[in-house]
Design an enzyme around this catalytic site. Sequence first.
Site, PDB file in Angstrom:
ATOM      1  N   ASP A  36       0.912  -1.246   0.047  1.00 21.20           N
ATOM      2  CA  ASP A  36       0.057   0.105  -0.020  1.00 21.20           C
ATOM      3  C   ASP A  36       0.910   1.263  -0.090  1.00 21.20           C
ATOM      4  O   ASP A  36       0.171   2.297  -0.358  1.00 21.20           O
ATOM      5  CB  ASP A  36      -0.810  -0.002   1.016  1.00 21.20           C
ATOM      6  CG  ASP A  36      -2.097   1.047   1.131  1.00 21.20           C
ATOM      7  OD1 ASP A  36      -2.591   1.216   0.039  1.00 21.20           O
ATOM      8  OD2 ASP A  36      -2.485   1.547   2.043  1.00 21.20           O
TER       9      ASP A  36
ATOM     10  N   SER B 283      -6.940   5.436  -0.340  1.00 19.71           N
ATOM     11  CA  SER B 283      -6.847   4.191  -1.489  1.00 19.71           C
ATOM     12  C   SER B 283      -8.563   3.821  -1.331  1.00 19.71           C
ATOM     13  O   SER B 283      -9.179   3.955  -0.306  1.00 19.71           O
ATOM     14  CB  SER B 283      -6.251   2.911  -0.719  1.00 19.71           C
ATOM     15  OG  SER B 283      -4.694   3.157  -0.343  1.00 19.71           O
TER      16      SER B 283
ATOM     17  N   GLN C 176      -4.651  -1.264  -7.605  1.00 18.18           N
ATOM     18  CA  GLN C 176      -5.385  -0.148  -6.716  1.00 18.18           C
ATOM     19  C   GLN C 176      -5.859   0.733  -7.386  1.00 18.18           C
ATOM     20  O   GLN C 176      -5.190   1.327  -8.369  1.00 18.18           O
ATOM     21  CB  GLN C 176      -4.262  -0.063  -5.581  1.00 18.18           C
ATOM     22  CG  GLN C 176      -5.066   0.927  -4.299  1.00 18.18           C
ATOM     23  CD  GLN C 176      -4.051   1.400  -3.637  1.00 18.18           C
ATOM     24  OE1 GLN C 176      -3.510   2.482  -3.567  1.00 18.18           O
ATOM     25  NE2 GLN C 176      -4.012   0.441  -2.198  1.00 18.18           N
TER      26      GLN C 176
END
Length: 293
Positions: free
Chosen positions: A205, A229, A279
């Site tokens: 991440d 995110s 993502q």
Amino acid sequence: MSDVLQELLSLLKLEAIGVNRFRGHSQDLGFRNLFGGQVLGQSLSAAMETLPDEQWVPHSLHAYFLRPGTVQDSVEFEVEIVRDGRTFCTRQVTASQNGKAILTMLCSFQQPEEGFEHMAPMPQVKGPDGIPSQLELARMFRDYFPERVRDIYTADKPIEMRVLDPVNIFAPTKKEPLKYVWMKADAPMGDNRTEHQTMLAYATDFNLIPTALHPHAVSVTQKDMQVASLDHSIWFHRPFRMDEWLLYAIDSPAAAGGRGLCRGQIFNQAGELVASVAQEGLIRKVPAAGKPA
């Protein structure tokens, strides 16, 4: 093992609080909200606690971030056993704070088996030697960070990350939406496969969504930027170790509608593709008067 690495491994281990229910602590990394990678890694850890035995390995996970998390509160995880098959099993995880879901994840596990193999080639980039780490750069620019987060950003890190041709986050210029990051644990780890897998989920991440900002000469540090995110997927292809250098090759093929899509490929130093990542994130420029609801 370093203290900061041990702290991260402890963070990714959970306390059982009921049948298929777990609790995890939170960590303040100096971001506006709880770091999404923490919840990803802990959710994978929760799912793995419910597997029939240790032979099962994760092959994919798909998560949605539903609400911002807070660093002040612990996180509770509830795991639903969706399916236990002979070669695949599936878990659904809901992560909550104060009774409200902040993330939902569907993850699948497989019994190891042999089969067809092919993979994308590893990008031809400089190796990790001689590249300053993100921590070294943060310490060089220590006085540029707000006092509130200065000590957090410049403290020792459990994962060393070295970015090729890094962006100056305080004075960004337009660049291609590409990023190459070498990363590994800051000290040797044991052979517990779960620790390596949950730590990789945590680490993926970092660095992703900022890559979508490169063509627009903006940075997550700017007060008029709202960056978060929205979802996160990982596919695990081959065994790997987090205490050996891994190359995280990231690109952003599209941005539209206030969202940026980023993809990542993770290679070991032998050139093997060990995992893939995707993502989508919110990348919104907001008026000085305040953020939209």
